[in-house]
Scaffold this motif. Structure first.
Motif, short mmCIF file in Angstrom:
data_model
loop_
_atom_site.label_atom_id
_atom_site.label_comp_id
_atom_site.label_asym_id
_atom_site.label_seq_id
_atom_site.Cartn_x
_atom_site.Cartn_y
_atom_site.Cartn_z
N SER A 47 17.35 -46.02 19.98
CA SER A 47 17.32 -46.92 18.78
C SER A 47 18.41 -46.14 17.93
O SER A 47 18.37 -45.06 17.53
N PRO A 48 19.51 -47.06 17.70
CA PRO A 48 20.60 -46.20 16.81
C PRO A 48 20.13 -46.14 15.59
O PRO A 48 19.32 -46.44 14.71
N LYS A 50 20.40 -45.23 12.02
CA LYS A 50 20.76 -46.21 10.80
C LYS A 50 21.78 -45.30 10.00
O LYS A 50 22.62 -45.83 9.52
N GLN A 51 21.31 -44.00 9.57
CA GLN A 51 22.49 -43.35 8.68
C GLN A 51 23.81 -43.06 9.48
O GLN A 51 24.69 -43.17 8.67
N LEU A 62 19.92 -51.73 4.41
CA LEU A 62 18.61 -51.73 3.49
C LEU A 62 18.77 -52.91 2.42
O LEU A 62 20.30 -53.05 1.91
N GLU A 92 15.31 -53.03 6.40
CA GLU A 92 14.35 -52.61 5.18
C GLU A 92 14.24 -53.03 3.96
O GLU A 92 15.60 -53.31 3.44
N SER B 60 16.36 -38.55 4.14
CA SER B 60 17.04 -39.69 4.10
C SER B 60 16.89 -40.11 2.48
O SER B 60 17.43 -40.94 1.99
N LEU B 62 14.38 -41.09 1.09
CA LEU B 62 13.53 -42.54 1.42
C LEU B 62 12.14 -42.23 1.48
O LEU B 62 11.75 -41.27 2.44
N PHE B 112 8.33 -47.48 11.87
CA PHE B 112 8.74 -47.40 10.60
C PHE B 112 9.30 -46.49 9.94
O PHE B 112 10.62 -46.34 9.44
N ARG B 115 12.57 -45.31 12.18
CA ARG B 115 13.90 -46.09 11.88
C ARG B 115 14.44 -45.56 10.83
O ARG B 115 15.88 -45.63 10.86
N SER B 116 14.05 -45.20 9.63
CA SER B 116 14.72 -44.83 8.57
C SER B 116 14.71 -43.42 8.01
O SER B 116 14.88 -42.94 7.08
N LYS B 117 14.19 -42.67 9.24
CA LYS B 117 14.05 -41.12 8.99
C LYS B 117 13.40 -40.97 7.64
O LYS B 117 13.93 -40.24 6.90
#
Lengths: 338, 338
Positions: A47-48, A50-51, A62, A92, B60, B62, B112, B115-117
């Motif tokens: 899964s690629p 995001k950052q 985002l 997200e 992140s 986040l 979840f 995905r966004s670390k």
DNA sequence: TTGTAAGCGTTATCAA
DNA sequence: TTGATAACGCTTACAA
């Protein structure tokens, strides 16, 4: 530790550029190649990141949600609606409750956006009416969609709920119950939503040839306390209206409270109606006649519009601009007894 | 277009590595150098890019908020509380309402997070009681803090509201009003919050030597509809209790509704109390005696604990584990008339 | 249709 | 205390 695009490239015997093409749905990939790569992606659970993606393409995946209104129920529905679309598309949702009264508000929003390089923001009412904010966002090149009660922006940038029409329904509901002397607790008149709702209500009364003298219209602040005062003004007099319509459920609940204090029976001696259909409306006794906006769907539309903006013109989905709220009839309105 | 670490390095005549040290508050920088760099940073308005930072350091900035409970008011307060701390420390909040019933729930949360670390998550009740989720998060090395009613994790990982104690207050409030025959609408007994509240209530009754036969305890599902049924069971009989306590405000509101339907006056003939102090409690007629948790503060604490985890041991702030809810007395409870 | 190489803006390694 | 240089994982010219 976790699978990268390089792993996928190696395993499927192509360059990472090709893998990149596949995950971005570029048409310029051979069918056989695409399938092989997709196979490997599935196998490895790749899964690629995001950052990394964002750093390279200056996107963040985002979306931001900007609001001021403390109506929690409304906000929760918006969040769930927005997320239902976000989830499908890999976005997200980052939340940003602000205070539009603060002088720094617009800059604060801009910082919020640039801090996380948001791909777009959704703006809820009443902040959505803020022209300066919308202008600042346009200048900052930040895609936005406003949820509002009036058509105050391009179709791409707004989802309108036709509250004027909804309030016409409310007016005709009351007139048909026999009410001709109606009190109206309006919202602050510097909000378009307030003027819109009042205008719709009055317009429909016209149709029935019912007049509403200015003294029957009192301006509240959309909160409970101001609702108490307005209701008191309208009800604590021998010459009181047979129905009260409030600009929102909070103030309608206040009217119910004042009626209770004054020993006025609802709906027998007085009808009361609100706007929002928040949790209060269905639980309070008597339950409240009110108007429900399709908030969840509005949020879905907003996210779709936001994401539409980053699509090629020919891939854009056609999305509606206006949604219709519905009148919810409950116990608090009844036949006029006079 | 925007200023990067390279610009700052060039302008201040040092390497980017040194600028990096400055923005990360590394002690290994000369005082003079640090000041010069800070000067340039201020002048240029430089602000480090989160994505690049995250890519390089696998963080992140986040935080995630995981919940299931559809109690919107509660969630809004949590979000605002959490954000008040996030804002100070440069974090953003990403929301994730899920459905814990779904078989895929835990994996969904893990995705979840990855995905966004996310740097950590806050888990709200009742999902916070989910042991499997907590275990999965530990295994995935994802920092988390749970908001709960029972002490079911390390102090670092939880903020507990002492609901047992709160319900003791509720019990003594009612007993002191003269009630000895009390009905209890509990929550689902597989939730610790439910058993805890009931236990606290019963424990305090013991102190007053008041007995509660099993028939006085009915189990609801924490929603309005089940509250209606439970209240009906307790009230629609000649031999009814003089007071009803519900596990939450939704079910207490249902009890008020049933009492209204049966023409039982509250509080004259029946006292009713809830738990949550949601918006309903103060607006409904009669207004509801209930218990308020310091939700906003709990969320603040949760974020602080989360961020504490990434600090060096000696820099960790000492943070409390338990907070105390308070009894809010309103119109729905009164002197026992029998 | 596919691949090579150069970034994107940081932090981390290791040496000076 | 500092600085070259190499990651981090991806996208995007530019070629082939």
């Amino acid at each position: 530790m976790s699978v990268t695009i390089n792993d996928v490239a190696r395993l499927s015997g192509v360059s990472k550029r090709t893998v990149s093409r596949v995950i971005n749905c570029s048409p310029a990939v051979g069918e056989a190649t695409r399938e092989r790569v997709l196979e490997i992606i599935k196998e490895t659970g790749f899964s690629p990141d995001k950052q990394a993606r964002g750093l390279a393409s200056s996107r963040s995946y985002l979306l931001g949600l900007i609001y001021d209104n403390p109506d929690a129920l409304y906000i929760d529905q918006v969040q769930r609606g927005a997320l239902s679309v976000c989830a499908e598309l890999g976005y997200e949702l980052v939340v940003h409750p602000g205070s539009s009264k603060h002088e720094d508000f617009i800059d604060d929003c801009l910082r919020f956006i640039s801090r996380s390089k948001l791909d777009g923001v959704i703006i809820l009412p009443p902040v959505s009416e803020n022209k300066a904010l919308a202008a600042a966002l346009r200048e900052a090149q930040c895609p936005y969609v406003r949820l509002a009660s009036v058509d105050l922006d391009d179709a791409d940038n707004i989802v309108v709920s036709d509250e004027r029409a909804a309030m016409r329904d409310m007016a005709s509901h009351l007139v048909e119950l026999g009410h001709t002397d109606i009190g109206f607790i309006s919202g602050p008149q510097h909000f378009r939503s307030s003027t819109e709702r009042l205008a719709g209500f009055l317009a429909e009364l016209q149709v029935y040839n019912v007049q509403l003298p200015d003294s029957r219209i009192v301006e509240g602040k959309n909160n409970y306390e101001s609702g108490l005062m307005c209701a008191q003004t309208l009800l604590d007099t021998p010459n009181r209206p047979t129905a009260i319509v409030a600009n929102n459920d909070e103030m309608a609940a206040a009217a119910l409270r004042v009626a209770s204090n004054l020993n006025i029976k609802v709906p027998d001696e007085l009808s009361v109606a609100g706007f929002d259909d928040n949790i209060l409306a269905s639980r309070i006794i008597p339950s409240l006649t009110t108007i429900r906006r399709p908030v969840y769907n509005m949020a879905c539309l907003a996210v779709q519009k936001l994401i539409n903006k980053s699509r090629a013109t020919k891939e854009k989905l056609p999305l509606q601009k206006t949604v219709t709220p519905t009148l919810v009839k409950r116990e608090s309105t009844g036949q006029c007894s006079e």
